[in-house]
Scaffold this active site. Structure first.
Site, PDB file in Angstrom:
ATOM      1  N   LYS A 113      32.843  11.293  28.915  1.00 28.47           N
ATOM      2  CA  LYS A 113      32.021  10.555  27.945  1.00 28.47           C
ATOM      3  C   LYS A 113      30.987  11.545  27.427  1.00 28.47           C
ATOM      4  CE  LYS A 113      29.130   6.469  27.303  1.00 28.47           C
ATOM      5  NZ  LYS A 113      27.700   6.813  27.348  1.00 28.47           N
ATOM      6  N   ALA A 137      26.203   0.741  24.418  1.00 30.98           N
ATOM      7  CA  ALA A 137      24.735   0.755  24.371  1.00 30.98           C
ATOM      8  C   ALA A 137      24.166  -0.410  23.568  1.00 30.98           C
ATOM      9  CB  ALA A 137      24.200   2.067  23.807  1.00 30.98           C
ATOM     10  N   ASN A 143      25.720  -1.215  30.994  1.00 34.14           N
ATOM     11  CA  ASN A 143      25.059  -0.795  32.220  1.00 34.14           C
ATOM     12  C   ASN A 143      23.811  -1.640  32.467  1.00 34.14           C
ATOM     13  OD1 ASN A 143      23.703   2.352  33.552  1.00 34.14           O
ATOM     14  ND2 ASN A 143      24.162   0.438  34.533  1.00 34.14           N
TER      15      ASN A 143
END
Length: 261
Positions: free
Chosen positions: A109, A196, A218
């Site tokens: 990534k 994100a 996350n």
């Protein structure tokens, strides 16, 4: 998923889950492990910079407690401010994958973030690093702004996916630029992973309804009051959004259409 053949192919690997998770920001290792298991994710991204070069049971109890026969490591180059730093992190990431028994894992990534304040990806550095890593045989998943032209350039270079942000990393602001995300999705012939900014299950579902091939989360899970419950919610949201996209929504009408039931 109802359709078991609806898999996600990235490079030469095929995955059943379209939910990818990050591994940071959890309050406890137990929270992290339980959330990852509950989510049924198959791709876990880990910041190479935060890990020791040599993995041992003492310094990586979190990684050692996971089943790497079920998970695929996605090393990320977070913290890299230049293309050169990111390239070095990518090679270290492959070494870490080898230590976990994934010798054939060349996934990375790619994150090149030169601005430490807003943490927005550097398009020039990303292009430079991506071109080099693709030539070296890496399966490159670049993290980018929601820039349709940049996405096309990265696809032309041979990247395996593009990963446009929904909003600034860790912000939980959701999908701030839906129009550009839609253009990227429509124009890409490689998987598009929204990465994100997603903070709620509804935003994860919306990403999939737009036609994204997956999402990476996350903070939304790690910082939830009950991470394990949020992991399950995100898993179901991604599945529901994908099914909704495949089903095809009804057409919008200017006014109510009377239907006899």
């Amino acid at each position: 998923m109802i359709n078991n053949s609806d898999t996600l192919k990235i490079g030469n690997k095929t995955f059943n889950s379209r939910l990818m998770l990050g591994s940071g920001k959890y309050r406890t290792i137990e929270n992290a492990v339980n959330s990852i298991i509950t989510s049924d994710c198959e791709i876990l991204t880990v910041a190479v910079r935060r890990l020791p070069t040599k993995l041992t049971n003492d310094n990586t109890s979190f990684l050692k407690s996971l089943d790497w026969n079920k998970l695929w490591l996605l090393p990320n180059t977070a913290g890299s401010q230049t293309a050169e730093e990111a390239i070095r992190m990518a090679f270290l990431g492959h070494e870490l994958a080898c230590q976990l028994g994934q010798e054939d894992n060349f996934f990375v990534k790619l994150e090149v973030i030169s601005d430490p304040k807003y943490l927005l990806p550097d398009p020039i550095g990303t292009l430079k690093a991506a071109e080099f890593l693709v030539k070296k045989g890496f399966t490159v998943l670049p993290y980018i702004n929601a820039d349709p032209m940049l996405a096309l350039h990265l696809e032309d270079l041979g990247c395996a996916t593009v990963m446009p942000l929904g909003s600034p990393i860790g912000s939980g602001q959701g999908l701030n630029n839906i129009s550009n995300l839609q253009i990227i999705i429509e124009n890409s012939s490689i998987p598009v992973i929204i990465d994100a900014g997603i903070g709620t299950p509804s935003e994860a579902a919306k990403s999939m309804e737009l036609g994204a091939d997956g999402v990476l989360l996350n903070t939304a899970i790690a910082q939830a009051k009950t991470p394990e419950k949020m992991a399950l919610a995100m898993k179901l949201a991604v599945e529901a959004g994908r099914l909704g996209y495949l089903a095809g929504r009804m057409e919008k009408n200017r006014m109510q259409v009377q239907v006899l039931h």
